[in-house]
Design an enzyme around this catalytic site. Structure first.
Site, PDB file in Angstrom:
ATOM      1  CB  SER A   1      -0.865  -0.065   1.287  1.00  0.00           C
ATOM      2  OG  SER A   1      -1.547   1.305   1.361  1.00  0.00           O
TER       3      SER A   1
ATOM      4  CE1 TYR B   1      -3.566  -2.391   5.393  1.00  0.00           C
ATOM      5  CE2 TYR B   1      -3.148  -0.106   5.036  1.00  0.00           C
ATOM      6  CZ  TYR B   1      -3.573  -1.338   4.406  1.00  0.00           C
ATOM      7  OH  TYR B   1      -3.621  -1.694   3.296  1.00  0.00           O
TER       8      TYR B   1
ATOM      9  CE  LYS C   1      -1.306  -4.450   3.576  1.00  0.00           C
ATOM     10  NZ  LYS C   1      -1.463  -5.714   2.735  1.00  0.00           N
TER      11      LYS C   1
END
Ligand code: UDP
Length: 346
Positions: free
Chosen positions: A136, A160, A164
């Site tokens: 992402s 989050y 990643k």
């Protein structure tokens, strides 16, 4: 490339990618825990492929959680015994709600990291060494730039994004440990939106949505009174934030292109931005949405949202150069297809 394992294949990007893989005549096995999706999607993928697909790959579904090592091992074993061993894996499975991750870092680290480590251990055991990982643009330092290329500074600002980036680092270590073995691409998505033009699959978050499109679609369908726009005093032409919105079908196609690239490439671990390279403001989105769908979305301006940046756009040169891929759908397609899906699903 014949048999592809897709983790998280019942999710938003996963489902569209599975469909495109089947349209290429490839066999797809989905592993999904269904914590953020539903089994109905599997049938919808099959339905669209049967109705519209030029080539018809087979679809298998195995319900389970990647944190369970025995489960993944058994799926790899089963398909090896069936003489359908996996050549490649596309790894979508994971938790992905930015806000939720701030309140539940333990859950996010546990699910995203442990699942990925288990998956890679099993891939290694079964000599399956080609991977496309769903990464992402949230891994980039949001304060640094307007347009981000793959070398832009990394500084995620939520758990989050941290998971990643950590997975990307882990995959790099793995490649470096045995440089004749792994073929890995991390696709860094910008803002995935839209839906399949049939309106039969699309984004359907189980938790309360915080992203622009799921909220906007609720307003368009009368399920929410109005859209709150976070700030009208940003340094952009109309004062609202600008993002690089990419149609989920273009994103799905990028995964096929990445697999094809890996099939021909030498072992490597590479990161590639997937975006359109163009920015659209929140007000422009509303204008296009209203026009193409003949609606009139009510909205109001509210304070800026914490953690937002004025402009985030992908520098997609590397994708255009390396992958045989170019985004084909525009903002009107995004607005049309997502509204069609929302009328069916909301
Ligand atoms: N946005 C908004 N109202 C909302 C949700 C989002 O104005 O209810 C804006 C948000 O400030 C950002 C853009 O829409 O500028 C895209 O937000 P989203 O959360 O979808 O993606 P991200 O912020 O991760 O790029």
């Amino acid at each position: 490339m014949n048999n592809i394992l897709v983790t998280g294949g019942a999710g938003f990007i996963g489902s569209h990618t599975c469909l495109q893989l089947m349209n290429e005549g490839l066999n797809v096995c989905i592993i999904d825990s269904l914590i953020n999706s539903s089994e109905k999607i599997i049938n919808q993928i099959k339905l669209i492929n049967e109705k519209e697909g030029i080539k018809k790959g087979k679809l298998f579904f195995r319900h389970g959680d990647l944190r369970n090592n025995d489960f993944i091992n058994n799926v790899f074993l089963e398909f090896k015994r069936k003489k359908l061993p996996f050549d490649s894996v596309i790894h979508f499975a994971g938790l992905k709600a930015v806000e939720e991750s701030i309140f539940n870092p333990l859950g996010y680290w546990e699910v995203n990291i442990i699942s990925t480590i288990n998956l890679l251990i099993t891939m290694d055991k079964f000599d399956c060494n080609k991977l496309v990982f769903s990464s992402s643009a949230t891994i980039y330092d949001p304060s640094k730039k307007i347009k981000y290329d793959e070398e832009s500074p990394k500084r995620p600002i939520n758990p989050y994004g941290n998971t990643k980036l950590t997975i990307e680092i882990f995959l790099q270590d793995l490649f470096l440990s045995s440089q004749n073995k792994w073929k890995i691409i991390n696709l860094r998505y910008f803002n995935p939106v839209g839906a399949h033009p049939s309106g039969l699959i699309g984004e359907n978050p189980k938790c309360t949505p915080t992203n622009l499109f799921p909220i906007l679609l609720k307003v368009a369908n009368g399920k929410k009174k109005e859209l709150s726009i976070y700030g009208n005093d940003w340094p952009t032409k109309d004062g609202t934030c600008i993002r690089d919105y990419i149609h989920v079908m273009d994103l799905a196609d990028a995964h096929i292109a990445a697999l094809e690239f890996l099939n021909k490439a030498s072992p490597q671990a590479k990161a590639i931005n997937i975006g359109t390279g163009k920015g659209t403001s929140v007000l422009e989105i509303i204008k296009r949405f209203n026009k193409i769908n003949s609606v009139n979305l009510p909205f109001k301006f509210v304070n800026r949202r914490k953690g937002d940046s004025a402009i985030v756009i992908a520098d997609n040169k590397l994708a255009l150069e390396l992958l045989n891929w170019v985004p084909k759908r525009n903002i009107d397609d995004i607005c049309l297809d997502s509204f069609k899906w929302s009328k069916y699903s909301l």
